[in-house]
Design a protein around this motif. Structure first.
Motif, short mmCIF file in Angstrom:
data_model
loop_
_atom_site.label_atom_id
_atom_site.label_comp_id
_atom_site.label_asym_id
_atom_site.label_seq_id
_atom_site.Cartn_x
_atom_site.Cartn_y
_atom_site.Cartn_z
N ARG A 16 0.83 -1.22 0.00
CA ARG A 16 0.00 0.00 0.00
C ARG A 16 0.86 1.26 0.00
O ARG A 16 0.65 2.19 0.76
CB ARG A 16 -0.97 0.00 1.18
N ILE A 17 1.88 1.22 -0.84
CA ILE A 17 2.77 2.37 -1.02
C ILE A 17 2.54 2.92 -2.41
O ILE A 17 2.59 2.17 -3.40
CB ILE A 17 4.25 1.96 -0.85
N ARG A 18 2.31 4.23 -2.50
CA ARG A 18 2.08 4.84 -3.81
C ARG A 18 3.44 5.13 -4.45
O ARG A 18 4.29 5.79 -3.86
CB ARG A 18 1.30 6.12 -3.67
N VAL A 19 3.64 4.60 -5.64
CA VAL A 19 4.89 4.81 -6.36
C VAL A 19 4.54 5.28 -7.77
O VAL A 19 3.70 4.67 -8.45
CB VAL A 19 5.72 3.51 -6.43
N ASP A 20 5.18 6.35 -8.19
CA ASP A 20 4.97 6.84 -9.55
C ASP A 20 5.58 5.86 -10.56
O ASP A 20 6.59 5.21 -10.28
CB ASP A 20 5.61 8.21 -9.74
N GLU A 21 4.95 5.79 -11.71
CA GLU A 21 5.45 4.91 -12.77
C GLU A 21 6.90 5.24 -13.13
O GLU A 21 7.69 4.36 -13.42
CB GLU A 21 4.57 5.02 -14.02
N ALA A 22 7.24 6.52 -13.08
CA ALA A 22 8.60 6.93 -13.45
C ALA A 22 9.65 6.43 -12.46
O ALA A 22 10.82 6.29 -12.81
CB ALA A 22 8.67 8.45 -13.55
N GLU A 23 9.23 6.16 -11.22
CA GLU A 23 10.18 5.72 -10.20
C GLU A 23 10.43 4.21 -10.23
O GLU A 23 11.37 3.72 -9.61
CB GLU A 23 9.67 6.09 -8.80
N LEU A 24 9.58 3.46 -10.90
CA LEU A 24 9.67 2.00 -10.87
C LEU A 24 11.01 1.44 -11.34
O LEU A 24 11.57 0.57 -10.68
CB LEU A 24 8.50 1.40 -11.66
N PRO A 25 11.56 1.92 -12.47
CA PRO A 25 12.86 1.36 -12.90
C PRO A 25 13.97 1.60 -11.88
O PRO A 25 14.77 0.70 -11.61
CB PRO A 25 13.15 2.09 -14.22
N ALA A 26 14.01 2.79 -11.29
CA ALA A 26 15.05 3.08 -10.29
C ALA A 26 14.87 2.21 -9.05
O ALA A 26 15.86 1.70 -8.49
CB ALA A 26 15.02 4.56 -9.92
N LEU A 27 13.62 2.03 -8.62
CA LEU A 27 13.36 1.17 -7.46
C LEU A 27 13.71 -0.28 -7.76
O LEU A 27 14.23 -1.00 -6.90
CB LEU A 27 11.90 1.29 -7.02
#
Length: 95
Positions: A16-27
């Motif tokens: 239940r953590i909101r993550v932007d699509e743009a942050e997914l590759p870095a994460l």
């Protein structure tokens, strides 16, 4: 083992953590780095090594369990903004 951005998105949703699509590759890169580090740790031969709770072999100092009533009102009230005799005073909160 490695994770892709889709897996990170699924983990974020489950947590239940909101993550932007743009942050997914870095994460995903960060998670892969952590997983790689864990794989390195698993490669270490620890046969015959005792598990540690601490790196310092030291027992904690214990004090005698003595019941006191405090008895040091002056030290307790030293930083009190307002006092009367040996008591704290506070503004009236109920009219």
């Amino acid at each position: 083992m490695s994770v892709d951005p889709a897996t990170v998105k699924k983990i974020a949703r489950l947590a239940r953590i909101r993550v932007d699509e743009a942050e997914l590759p870095a994460l995903a890169d960060e998670v892969n780095g952590i997983l790689h580090f864990v794989e390195q740790l698993q490669a270490v031969d620890v046969a015959g090594v005792e598990p540690l709770a601490s790196v310092v072999h030291r027992s904690l100092p214990l004090r005698d369990d003595v019941i006191t009533d405090g008895g040091d009102a002056e030290r307790v009230l030293a930083n009190a903004p307002n006092r009367i005799d040996s008591f704290f005073t506070v503004p009236k909160v109920v009219e």
